[in-house]
Scaffold this motif. Structure first.
Motif: not given
Length: 406
Positions: A275-280
């Motif tokens: 889930l890298g490079f998301n807006s978590l």
């Protein structure tokens, strides 16, 4: 006794001759046995004529006596029983693709004469002159289709939905600039591996609904697809229990409120999650511990805060934990202690916490019997390295740069 066996032996010998004659074997003038079927040889040569082969990739293909057996051509594999071409694999390596030593031209409909073709891989070539022809959807026996990186797939051919036996579909970076509804995918009931990376799915608001219908799906890769956020209120209308083991939704700018409700209703079979490079945002949710089979977790470059929760120490399958470039803070010793509080310390091989706001000295790592990779650069760690030096020297990869060690 021996005389009674003669009729049996003669029958076996006769049967062997008949079976031998039924096999698709053709002897050339040098008595070399060939399995290649004439119609399929000619089809492959017609396919070759539609290509631009500047680097002799298909130099083994030809009509000369020493090249007539198409089953021996580069990239071609035939059935030992029937002689039919089953595999056409003309994939070029990433290095060959970057250097341009690839096939060009167009994809000829002559491939339709390969009636038993199961595996078609034309990836990393440059078929940019024309869109992918619709006849590809008529290769009804295909199980494996890879058209990534080079094919000019301006739209998904409608007949794709008839490839009901397709198990592997790889369209990564296929110049397919945008897609609308993905409902055509829901007809591929046998699909186990799907990669649509770098294809714009901004208009595909039904992507997660379609995925929910693919009951056989094991691998889903939607890296950098500009995925639209999932409306949490719509999730409960779908049965989201799947068999997915590998899930890559990285680089899609997905917010926590969108991805978490969907993710944590998936099967517990997930082993690889990116889930890298998301807006978590916020702290790492405890719901991750429901993924009891999880081995690789990548949450790179989000906005996660706090420390490493204690439940990670009880995830006995966890092999790689990568949380770099977030907003994690706190004492490193406490984080390592949370990881060593259970069975994880025996399975963990890699930890990456680079680019956070973690403080404190290097803790004792002696209990991590499997640890091979440790990346802690670009934090606010301090103290001396001397006490941990003997443990650190045992690692295969170590990064401690841009800290305040003495």
């Amino acid at each position: 006794m021996l005389s009674k066996m003669f009729p049996i032996l003669e029958y076996v010998a006769l049967l062997s001759v008949i079976l031998f004659q039924l096999e698709p074997r053709i002897a050339d003038s040098n008595n070399t046995v060939m399995r290649c079927i004439d119609e399929e040889r000619e089809a492959l040569l017609t396919f070759k004529q539609s290509l631009v082969d500047e680097y002799g990739v298909l130099s083994s293909w030809g009509k000369d006596n020493d090249k007539r057996d198409c089953c021996k051509w580069r990239g071609v594999r035939c059935s030992n029983k029937t002689g039919h071409v089953k595999v056409l694999n003309l994939r070029r390596s990433d290095d060959e693709n970057s250097r341009g030593t690839v096939l060009k031209g167009t994809i000829s409909p002559a491939l339709l004469k390969l009636h038993d073709l199961r595996h078609l891989d034309l990836s990393n070539n440059h078929f940019g002159g024309s869109p992918l022809p619709e006849f590809i959807g008529s290769l009804s026996r295909l199980r494996y289709l890879n058209l990534s990186c080079g094919t000019s797939l301006l739209k998904v051919p409608r007949p794709f939905q008839y490839l009901s036996g397709l198990v592997y579909l790889h369209l990564e970076n296929s110049n397919l600039f945008s897609l609308g509804s993905l409902q055509w995918l829901s007809h591929l009931s046998s699909l186990r591996h799907l990669d649509l990376s770098y294809i714009n799915l901004t208009k595909s608001s039904d992507w997660f609904q379609v995925v929910a219908k693919l009951r056989s799906l094991k691998t889903l890769v939607l890296h950098s697809c500009a995925l639209p956020p999932i409306n949490p209120s719509s999730i409960w209308h779908f049965n989201l229990s799947t068999s997915i083991e590998t899930l890559d939704l990285s680089d899609n700018n997905l917010p926590s409120s969108s991805v978490y409700p969907w993710l944590f209703n998936l099967s517990r079979n997930i082993q690889y999650l990116n889930l890298g490079f998301n807006s978590l945002q916020g702290s790492i949710p405890e719901a991750f511990q429901l993924m009891v089979s999880l081995r690789f977790l990548y949450l790179t470059s989000n906005e996660l805060e706090g420390g490493i929760p204690k439940f990670f120490g009880k995830m006995c399958s966890l092999n790689r934990l990568c949380l770099p470039y977030n907003k994690l803070s706190g004492d490193l010793s406490e984080m390592i202690q949370n990881l060593s509080g259970g069975c994880t310390m025996n399975s963990l091989e890699g930890v990456c916490l680079e680019g956070n706001d973690i403080t404190g000295p290097l803790p004792d790592l002696g209990g991590f019997s499997s640890l091979k990779i440790l990346v802690l650069g670009e934090n606010r760690l301090n103290g001396t390295i001397d006490k941990s030096l003997s443990q650190l020297l045992k690692l295969e990869s170590l990064s401690l740069g841009r800290n305040s060690f003495t």
